[in-house]
Design a protein around this motif. Structure first.
Motif, PDB file in Angstrom:
ATOM      1  N   LEU A 164     113.483  12.537  83.643  1.00 46.05           N
ATOM      2  CA  LEU A 164     113.197  13.372  84.798  1.00 46.05           C
ATOM      3  C   LEU A 164     112.530  12.609  85.934  1.00 46.05           C
ATOM      4  O   LEU A 164     112.127  13.211  86.935  1.00 46.05           O
ATOM      5  N   THR A 165     112.422  11.278  85.791  1.00 45.99           N
ATOM      6  CA  THR A 165     111.691  10.466  86.773  1.00 45.99           C
ATOM      7  C   THR A 165     112.599   9.423  87.412  1.00 45.99           C
ATOM      8  O   THR A 165     113.392   8.768  86.724  1.00 45.99           O
ATOM      9  N   ASP A 166     112.455   9.278  88.717  1.00 43.62           N
ATOM     10  CA  ASP A 166     113.172   8.229  89.424  1.00 43.62           C
ATOM     11  C   ASP A 166     112.421   6.913  89.242  1.00 43.62           C
ATOM     12  O   ASP A 166     111.237   6.809  89.584  1.00 43.62           O
ATOM     13  N   ALA A 167     113.101   5.912  88.698  1.00 51.07           N
ATOM     14  CA  ALA A 167     112.439   4.659  88.331  1.00 51.07           C
ATOM     15  C   ALA A 167     111.912   3.892  89.545  1.00 51.07           C
ATOM     16  O   ALA A 167     110.870   3.232  89.466  1.00 51.07           O
ATOM     17  N   LEU A 168     112.584   3.986  90.682  1.00 52.80           N
ATOM     18  CA  LEU A 168     112.188   3.197  91.849  1.00 52.80           C
ATOM     19  C   LEU A 168     110.923   3.737  92.515  1.00 52.80           C
ATOM     20  O   LEU A 168     110.048   2.966  92.926  1.00 52.80           O
ATOM     21  N   THR A 169     110.804   5.047  92.603  1.00 52.66           N
ATOM     22  CA  THR A 169     109.695   5.648  93.362  1.00 52.66           C
ATOM     23  C   THR A 169     108.633   6.324  92.488  1.00 52.66           C
ATOM     24  O   THR A 169     107.533   6.580  92.961  1.00 52.66           O
ATOM     25  N   GLY A 170     108.986   6.612  91.238  1.00 51.37           N
ATOM     26  CA  GLY A 170     108.061   7.342  90.382  1.00 51.37           C
ATOM     27  C   GLY A 170     108.062   8.843  90.649  1.00 51.37           C
ATOM     28  O   GLY A 170     107.330   9.598  90.008  1.00 51.37           O
ATOM     29  N   LEU A 171     108.903   9.292  91.584  1.00 46.33           N
ATOM     30  CA  LEU A 171     109.020  10.724  91.860  1.00 46.33           C
ATOM     31  C   LEU A 171     109.944  11.381  90.840  1.00 46.33           C
ATOM     32  O   LEU A 171     110.655  10.711  90.102  1.00 46.33           O
ATOM     33  N   GLY A 172     109.939  12.708  90.828  1.00 50.46           N
ATOM     34  CA  GLY A 172     110.912  13.411  90.009  1.00 50.46           C
ATOM     35  C   GLY A 172     112.317  13.172  90.550  1.00 50.46           C
ATOM     36  O   GLY A 172     112.503  12.826  91.723  1.00 50.46           O
ATOM     37  N   ASN A 173     113.315  13.364  89.684  1.00 48.67           N
ATOM     38  CA  ASN A 173     114.698  13.213  90.129  1.00 48.67           C
ATOM     39  C   ASN A 173     115.367  14.583  90.304  1.00 48.67           C
ATOM     40  O   ASN A 173     114.719  15.622  90.161  1.00 48.67           O
ATOM     41  N   LEU A 176     105.738  10.737 101.605  1.00 51.41           N
ATOM     42  CA  LEU A 176     105.879  12.082 101.042  1.00 51.41           C
ATOM     43  C   LEU A 176     104.761  12.381 100.039  1.00 51.41           C
ATOM     44  O   LEU A 176     104.238  13.503  99.992  1.00 51.41           O
ATOM     45  N   LYS A 177     104.398  11.371  99.227  1.00 50.97           N
ATOM     46  CA  LYS A 177     103.310  11.577  98.258  1.00 50.97           C
ATOM     47  C   LYS A 177     101.984  11.871  98.959  1.00 50.97           C
ATOM     48  O   LYS A 177     101.155  12.621  98.439  1.00 50.97           O
ATOM     49  N   SER A 178     101.785  11.272 100.124  1.00 52.91           N
ATOM     50  CA  SER A 178     100.517  11.454 100.837  1.00 52.91           C
ATOM     51  C   SER A 178     100.489  12.726 101.677  1.00 52.91           C
ATOM     52  O   SER A 178      99.446  13.102 102.202  1.00 52.91           O
ATOM     53  N   SER A 231     104.528  21.101  97.189  1.00 55.28           N
ATOM     54  CA  SER A 231     104.357  21.455  95.781  1.00 55.28           C
ATOM     55  C   SER A 231     105.152  20.539  94.869  1.00 55.28           C
ATOM     56  O   SER A 231     104.760  20.312  93.722  1.00 55.28           O
ATOM     57  N   SER A 232     106.264  20.037  95.344  1.00 52.09           N
ATOM     58  CA  SER A 232     107.120  19.180  94.525  1.00 52.09           C
ATOM     59  C   SER A 232     107.885  18.240  95.438  1.00 52.09           C
ATOM     60  O   SER A 232     108.373  18.646  96.497  1.00 52.09           O
ATOM     61  N   LYS A 244     104.949  15.516 110.733  1.00 56.32           N
ATOM     62  CA  LYS A 244     103.922  14.519 110.430  1.00 56.32           C
ATOM     63  C   LYS A 244     104.527  13.378 109.611  1.00 56.32           C
ATOM     64  O   LYS A 244     104.288  12.188 109.900  1.00 56.32           O
ATOM     65  N   VAL A 245     105.317  13.714 108.620  1.00 56.26           N
ATOM     66  CA  VAL A 245     105.979  12.685 107.804  1.00 56.26           C
ATOM     67  C   VAL A 245     106.934  11.858 108.658  1.00 56.26           C
ATOM     68  O   VAL A 245     106.964  10.627 108.576  1.00 56.26           O
ATOM     69  N   ARG A 246     107.700  12.527 109.503  1.00 55.68           N
ATOM     70  CA  ARG A 246     108.680  11.832 110.347  1.00 55.68           C
ATOM     71  C   ARG A 246     107.999  10.825 111.263  1.00 55.68           C
ATOM     72  O   ARG A 246     108.422   9.668 111.369  1.00 55.68           O
TER      73      ARG A 246
END
Length: 391
Positions: free
Chosen positions: A222-231, A281-283, A288-289, A316-318
């Motif tokens: 369930l995890t993306d290996a490159l970013t550590g985020l969910g897939n 995105l993490k910051s 929520s996800s 803000k992210v952009r």
């Protein structure tokens, strides 16, 4: 009638050896799981102590008693360190050495000075404390697997009580200069508890280890290996069956001209760009996800979204992402992202429907020049609902 101490020691030794062999074999198969090796080392010392204790019961000597008891306490202390490593990931080597040396000095001092009774009282008391400390480690970690770890804590607690009963029985007898192995119903019960406890703890430990492997495989899936985020799968597992109302939103991000970045700077640079937008995105506060959908596309879910909140986060992210300087082989590069947003409606939207609307908004942002945020229009909701009715 008292049980044969030699038979009990043999049974305990065989049980310990089988558990040691199992842990060692499992560690060889998965060497990254280091606490298995720690368990195996602790069991090795314990088994050596049991062998020396068997020799002592057949031919009592002060030196053999001191050696046997020192080895057993060192083994038990190592098992406590392994339990701590299981819970925290850290193996406390300096502390273990100090405790092992201190216990060995205390026990050797008692036995070699002719006070074997005091030596056995110390052995049982120290072991009772160690077993209770091991029980505490597994009790503190019980959230990971309440049934298994609570049962392990209980077994160690019962074992602790059996050693404490042996110490109290020796104190009651008041034989301080005991030169042979103590015998009585408390010792027989303690031996039986150790044999049963060893078997139960071994089975539960292996069950816990297998559960960790299964959980890790699921987490990896369930995890993306490159970013550590969910897939993508993680996102659909979490929200696929939910209904989205007005207080929820989905945001879809796509890095602009990502193929050009890969073609010009190489795939390693592309990976750096992906990791950088993932960090943005993490910051971001309030999401929520966050999920990497694949390639250069990301999705985020915003729950309890006040009107305009999703647009504020997206902008803000952009802005922060376009201002990032990404170092690639000594050269600074920058990238931008386009964002599509869709809110739920009063009657509710399925996750697939709201994700499709966010995708449509994203493509609108691309068509209108990229590096911008677009919101799905109310009329698109009607089209989505009509499409759902037709389906």
């Amino acid at each position: 009638m008292m049980l044969d101490i030699s038979s009990l020691l043999l049974a305990l030794g065989v049980s310990t050896f089988c558990l040691l062999f199992t842990f060692l074999g499992t560690w060889i198969a998965r060497r990254e799981v280091s606490f298995l090796l720690s368990w195996a080392v602790g069991l090795s010392l314990t088994m050596l102590g049991i062998i020396c204790y068997s020799v002592f019961t057949a031919s009592p000597s002060r030196g053999m008693a001191a050696l046997a008891c020192s080895l057993m306490t060192s083994g038990f202390l190592t098992l406590h360190a392994a339990a701590r490593q299981f819970r925290t990931g850290h193996f406390p080597v300096p502390r273990l050495i100090v405790f092992c040396a201190s216990a060995a000095i205390l026990l050797a001092g008692a036995f070699l000075s002719g006070y074997g009774g005091i030596g056995f009282i110390l052995l049982n008391t120290i072991t009772a404390v160690i077993m209770l400390a091991i029980a505490r480690q597994y009790w503190l970690a019980r959230a990971e697997s309440p049934g298994v770890l609570s049962s392990m804590a209980a077994l160690y607690g019962i074992t602790s009580a059996s050693f404490l009963s042996c110490a109290l029985a020796l104190i009651h007898k008041g034989v301080w200069d005991l030169a042979v192995a103590p015998s009585g119903w408390t010792e027989d019960l303690n031996m039986a508890v150790c044999i049963g406890g060893m078997t139960g703890i071994g089975a539960l430990s292996l069950t816990m280890h297998q559960a960790r492997i299964t959980a890790r495989h699921r987490r990896d899936a369930l995890t993306d290996a490159l970013t550590g985020l969910g897939n993508r799968r993680a996102l659909f597992d979490a929200y696929g069956s939910k209904t989205f109302h007005e207080d929820m939103a989905v945001l879809v991000f796509d890095i602009d001209r990502f193929k050009s970045i890969n073609d010009r700077y190489g795939h390693a640079a592309g990976d750096d760009v992906i990791r950088n937008i993932a960090m943005e995105l993490k910051s971001a506060t309030g999401l929520s996800s966050i999920t990497r959908m694949g390639g250069e596309e990301f999705a985020a879910v915003l729950e309890n979204a006040a009107p305009g909140r999703a647009e504020w986060i997206a902008e803000k992210v952009r802005r922060q992402f376009q201002d990032r300087e990404i170092n690639v082989n000594g050269e600074s590069i920058s990238a931008t992202t386009s964002i599509g947003i869709a809110y739920g409606i009063a009657s509710g939207l399925t996750f697939e429907a709201i994700l499709s609307l966010a995708d449509d908004a994203l493509y609108a942002a691309k068509r209108q020049g990229r590096n911008r945020t677009e919101l799905a229009l109310a009329s698109w909701h009607d089209d989505s609902a009509t499409g759902a009715d037709r389906a």
